[in-house]
Design a protein around this motif. Structure first.
Motif, mmCIF file in Angstrom:
data_model
loop_
_atom_site.group_PDB
_atom_site.id
_atom_site.type_symbol
_atom_site.label_atom_id
_atom_site.label_comp_id
_atom_site.label_asym_id
_atom_site.label_seq_id
_atom_site.Cartn_x
_atom_site.Cartn_y
_atom_site.Cartn_z
ATOM 1 N N TYR A 1 10.802 1.579 -10.401
ATOM 2 C CA TYR A 1 10.252 0.444 -10.149
ATOM 3 C C TYR A 1 8.776 1.074 -9.526
ATOM 4 C CZ TYR A 1 9.937 -3.383 -7.038
ATOM 5 O OH TYR A 1 9.239 -4.358 -6.431
ATOM 6 N N HIS A 2 9.236 2.021 -8.870
ATOM 7 C CA HIS A 2 7.839 2.347 -7.891
ATOM 8 C C HIS A 2 6.735 2.600 -7.963
ATOM 9 C CE1 HIS A 2 10.599 1.195 -4.307
ATOM 10 N NE2 HIS A 2 9.199 0.786 -3.612
ATOM 11 N N LEU A 3 7.147 3.634 -9.670
ATOM 12 C CA LEU A 3 5.674 3.919 -10.539
ATOM 13 C C LEU A 3 5.051 2.781 -10.858
ATOM 14 C CD1 LEU A 3 4.112 6.203 -11.223
ATOM 15 C CD2 LEU A 3 5.983 6.380 -13.337
ATOM 16 N N CYS B 1 1.286 1.114 -10.876
ATOM 17 C CA CYS B 1 -0.012 1.194 -11.926
ATOM 18 C C CYS B 1 -0.150 -0.040 -12.213
ATOM 19 C CB CYS B 1 1.396 1.127 -13.622
ATOM 20 S SG CYS B 1 1.907 2.743 -13.869
ATOM 21 N N PHE B 2 0.443 -1.088 -11.419
ATOM 22 C CA PHE B 2 -0.056 -2.298 -11.428
ATOM 23 C C PHE B 2 -1.388 -2.804 -10.133
ATOM 24 C CE2 PHE B 2 3.238 -3.212 -14.301
ATOM 25 C CZ PHE B 2 2.919 -3.121 -15.376
ATOM 26 N N ARG B 3 -1.031 -1.866 -9.076
ATOM 27 C CA ARG B 3 -1.860 -1.697 -7.955
ATOM 28 C C ARG B 3 -2.087 -0.491 -8.011
ATOM 29 N NH1 ARG B 3 -1.007 -1.901 -2.306
ATOM 30 N NH2 ARG B 3 -2.700 -3.422 -1.212
ATOM 31 N N HIS B 4 -3.423 0.466 -7.896
ATOM 32 C CA HIS B 4 -3.674 1.685 -7.584
ATOM 33 C C HIS B 4 -3.901 1.688 -6.618
ATOM 34 C CE1 HIS B 4 -3.438 2.815 -12.270
ATOM 35 N NE2 HIS B 4 -4.118 1.388 -12.119
ATOM 36 N N ASP B 5 -4.531 0.597 -6.029
ATOM 37 C CA ASP B 5 -5.526 1.123 -4.449
ATOM 38 C C ASP B 5 -4.524 1.181 -3.483
ATOM 39 O OD1 ASP B 5 -7.078 -0.541 -5.306
ATOM 40 O OD2 ASP B 5 -7.390 -2.478 -4.714
ATOM 41 N N ASP B 6 -3.191 1.492 -3.810
ATOM 42 C CA ASP B 6 -2.257 2.461 -2.375
ATOM 43 C C ASP B 6 -1.685 3.617 -3.243
ATOM 44 O OD1 ASP B 6 -0.892 2.551 -0.161
ATOM 45 O OD2 ASP B 6 0.737 0.969 -0.200
ATOM 46 N N PRO B 7 -1.737 4.209 -3.147
ATOM 47 C CA PRO B 7 -1.057 5.753 -3.219
ATOM 48 C C PRO B 7 0.077 5.926 -2.812
ATOM 49 C CG PRO B 7 -2.595 6.921 -1.704
ATOM 50 C CD PRO B 7 -2.448 5.202 -1.699
ATOM 51 N N ALA B 8 1.323 4.964 -1.867
ATOM 52 C CA ALA B 8 2.535 5.305 -1.444
ATOM 53 C C ALA B 8 3.111 4.914 -2.486
ATOM 54 C CB ALA B 8 2.323 4.321 -0.292
ATOM 55 N N PRO B 9 3.064 4.155 -3.066
ATOM 56 C CA PRO B 9 4.124 3.715 -4.160
ATOM 57 C C PRO B 9 4.276 4.721 -5.190
ATOM 58 C CG PRO B 9 3.005 1.744 -4.292
ATOM 59 C CD PRO B 9 1.818 2.663 -2.934
ATOM 60 N N LEU B 10 3.348 5.779 -5.330
ATOM 61 C CA LEU B 10 3.313 6.378 -6.219
ATOM 62 C C LEU B 10 3.865 8.412 -6.164
ATOM 63 C CD1 LEU B 10 2.170 8.334 -8.588
ATOM 64 C CD2 LEU B 10 0.068 8.244 -7.371
ATOM 65 N N TRP B 11 3.210 8.254 -4.549
ATOM 66 C CA TRP B 11 4.352 9.623 -4.559
ATOM 67 C C TRP B 11 5.878 9.413 -3.888
ATOM 68 C CZ3 TRP B 11 0.521 12.887 -5.499
ATOM 69 C CH2 TRP B 11 -0.301 12.614 -4.948
ATOM 70 N N PHE B 12 6.049 8.060 -3.495
ATOM 71 C CA PHE B 12 8.089 7.078 -3.521
ATOM 72 C C PHE B 12 8.213 7.597 -4.782
ATOM 73 C CE2 PHE B 12 10.875 4.460 -3.229
ATOM 74 C CZ PHE B 12 11.919 5.466 -1.975
#
Length: 661
Positions: A214-216, A220-231
């Motif tokens: 879900y957070h990946l 993918c739809f919002r690259h400005d904030d990397p926090a969801p990627l690391w989570f």
């Protein structure tokens, strides 16, 4: 904050209850004997305490190598769970045999054993019967094979006691041994606990996997904030680690060799710490110091490189330093998140709760790994709690962003509405200003011919004026009167909004002659060459006065543009296609200025003219559209071409006689 304290207190109370239950548990083995005769085995019991221990010896009942080595045991008793180098002179790898005599209660039938993963090759016997095997126990590393999978085995029918013999070998990890407690209990309970453990771990892995995906997707739809990627990467890594511990569900799906399983266990722990560090840095960029984040990342990457490329005898020594680093970073994270709470950062209270639960669970597992205190494998539960709180914090942050976006959208809509209102007022002001300019132009355009008419009328009244001179003055007065009539006609046509046409049948040659009659004085007085070409002879259906007015307006603009130019030329060509009547007007003037090209057919569009209302082209378009036609133009610095295309209507008289259209 009150909810945070209540949850933390509840967790501590549950921990105390668990500890109390642990201290009130079954008796421990003493001297290699465990007395369970007074125990209810409907709940599995751990076989902990003093086991007989034979270092560097493999003593399996009923086998030819019951006594592989003549070496005597360094320590006749070993504490289980524990590691074998606690009972040897120095840490070393090798093989050993553990033996325990178990005194069972009456009617011991229907019992089973659960032997957790020990990280070593293992063979188990109950009395004379082999009941468990995880790989191949060997005296050399080349012959050894380790399998990572918990073992469940029913105990053969026995009397009131039995001897459990476990042979282990591990030639890569000096901290080997019976590190996890073996359990005995009623068979149905043991296998029910197995199924429950598998379902629980599958639920944990599935929940973490869904959170990760879900957070990946959010990233993918919002690259400005990397926090969801690391989570997301943290959740996916913990998912893999959860399936590599406990019941080892991943091995039920994929056939992985033992060295790879061990590397993945270590690497997933290291990578989880890496992604957790990056998440905190991106979620709290102000509170967390970048140099600490870099130091943790460098340490984890170095340990990860060892785990990826070094043999187990080397990279296993990096586990304790990374565990200590994880504990230190967890304490640092708690302090910094607490700072974020006092700073009023969104989601900080939720995250600190998850950090506390995860820290306590990981501390429990680390203590169990090194000192065998606490409950094993609580880290997945703590990490799930952390993941849930992080997800809630991210959700709250995203919800706040959406709310802010909605507020901005609402403000933008309000600003847009205000801008439209302001634009309307500006347009109204521009219209008023235009009307004022138009009125001034009308007054100017009417004043000039009136002054000319009045002046020439006074001159024509002189008695001594010759006939020819008087006629010249009267012609000038007539032209000025026509100019005034044309101006008035423009105003009348514009005031109607659309031109009303009264069509009639007229010969094309007759209409061409009327055009020449109007264009002669317009161009000849300015010494501009012009020509009118007719490509067909037939009857045409139109409003001659209105269409002539449109042609005059276009030709008048051409005459103004060509005035004073040597070699000025204007050509009007009248042609017909199958279904269209086409008027093409071309001049070799300087072209239409760029700034009025888009608004040429709008009212008051004028450029560089001392007289006129700016209504001529707008009126021409209205007349053409009233005929059901269209008007277009092409312009450049070498001239302009206007094209009027109107539907060609068939002459009823020609249709009756079969004549031409």
């Amino acid at each position: 904050m009150r909810l945070l304290i209540q949850n933390f207190a509840g967790f501590c109370i549950l921990g105390c209850v668990a500890c109390g239950q642990r201290f009130a548990g079954p008796p421990l083995a003493v001297g290699g004997i465990l007395d369970l005769r007074g125990q209810d085995l409907s709940s599995p019991v751990e076989l902990n305490g003093q086991w007989q221990f034979y270092w560097q010896e493999i003593k399996l009942p009923g086998t030819a190598n019951a006594d592989v080595s003549a070496q005597t045991s360094i320590a006749p008793l070993a504490i289980v769970p524990g590691i074998w180098n606690q009972h040897t002179d120095s840490p070393q790898t090798g093989f050993a045999t553990f033996r325990l005599r178990v005194l069972l209660p009456e009617s011991p039938d229907g019992l089973a054993l659960r032997i957790p993963v020990q990280g070593s090759a293992l063979t188990g016997y109950w009395n004379e019967d082999e009941i468990a095997r995880a790989g191949s126990v060997a005296t050399t590393a080349s012959e050894e094979e380790i399998h990572y999978r918990p073992l469940y085995s029913e105990i053969p029918a026995a009397t009131g006691e039995g001897i459990l013999t476990i042979a282990l070998s591990n030639h890569s990890n000096p901290r080997a041994g019976l590190r996890n407690a073996i359990q005995i209990g009623k068979a149905e309970k043991v296998f029910a606990l197995r199924d429950q453990s598998r379902l629980t771990e599958a639920f944990l892995a599935g929940a973490l996997l869904i959170l990760g995906i879900y957070h990946l997707g959010l990233f993918c739809f919002r690259h400005d904030d990397p926090a969801p990627l690391w989570f997301a990467l943290l959740c996916l890594t913990i998912t893999v680690r959860t399936m590599l511990t406990g019941e080892h569900l991943l091995l039920e799906i994929f056939a992985l060799d033992s060295p790879l399983v061990l590397r993945l266990k270590i690497l997933t722990f290291y990578v989880s710490l890496l992604f957790l560090t990056l998440f905190f840095q991106s979620f709290f960029p102000v509170e967390f110091h970048r140099w600490i984040t870099r130091a943790v990342i460098i340490g984890v990457l170095m340990a990860g490189a060892m785990a990826a490329f070094m043999p187990p005898s080397v990279y296993l020594h990096s586990v304790m330093p990374v565990q200590l680093l994880a504990i230190a970073y967890a304490m640092y994270a708690l302090i910094r998140v607490a700072t974020a709470i006092f700073s009023g950062r969104s989601g900080a209270r939720l995250i600190i709760l998850g950090c506390l639960l995860a820290f306590m669970a990981m501390a429990n597992d680390i203590l169990f790994t090194w000192f065998w205190r606490g409950q094993a494998h609580l880290a997945p539960y703590g990490l799930l709690a952390l993941a849930i709180t992080l997800a809630l914090a991210l959700s709250r942050r995203i919800a706040a962003a959406f709310e802010k976006s909605e507020n901005l959208t609402r403000d933008l809509k309000l600003a847009y509405t205000n801008a439209l209102n302001l634009q309307d007022r500006l347009r109204q002001s521009e219209k008023l200003a235009t009307i004022g300019d138009m009125a001034a132009g009308i007054v100017h355009d009417l004043k000039n011919p009136v002054a000319v008419i009045k002046g020439y009328k006074e001159m024509a009244d002189h008695d001594g004026l010759g006939r020819e001179k008087r006629r010249h003055f009267l012609n000038i007065i007539d032209k000025e009167a026509d100019r005034m009539l044309a101006l008035v006609q423009d105003l009348l046509d514009f005031s109607r909004g659309s031109a009303a046409v009264a069509r009639e049948w007229m010969g094309s040659k007759e209409f061409t002659e009327r055009i020449k009659t109007v264009l002669d004085p317009l161009f000849n007085s300015r010494e501009i060459e012009y020509s009118v070409m007719l490509d067909f002879v037939d009857s045409i259906y139109l409003d001659p006065e209105r269409l002539l007015r449109a042609i005059i307006n276009i030709a008048g603009n051409a005459a103004d543009a060509l005035e004073g130019k040597r070699g000025g030329r204007f050509i009007l060509q009248i042609s017909r296609s199958e279904d269209s009547l086409i008027f093409t007007m071309t001049d070799n003037g300087p072209g239409i200025p760029l700034e009025i090209r888009e608004t040429l057919f709008e009212p008051f569009a004028t450029h560089g003219k001392e007289h006129g209302t700016g209504l001529g082209m707008a009126i021409a378009r209205n007349i053409v559209q009233a005929h059901g036609g269209s008007i277009d133009f092409k312009t450049s610095s070498s001239g302009t071409t206007f094209t009027i295309a109107m539907p060609a209507v068939q002459d009823p008289a020609a249709e009756e006689t079969g004549g031409p259209l």
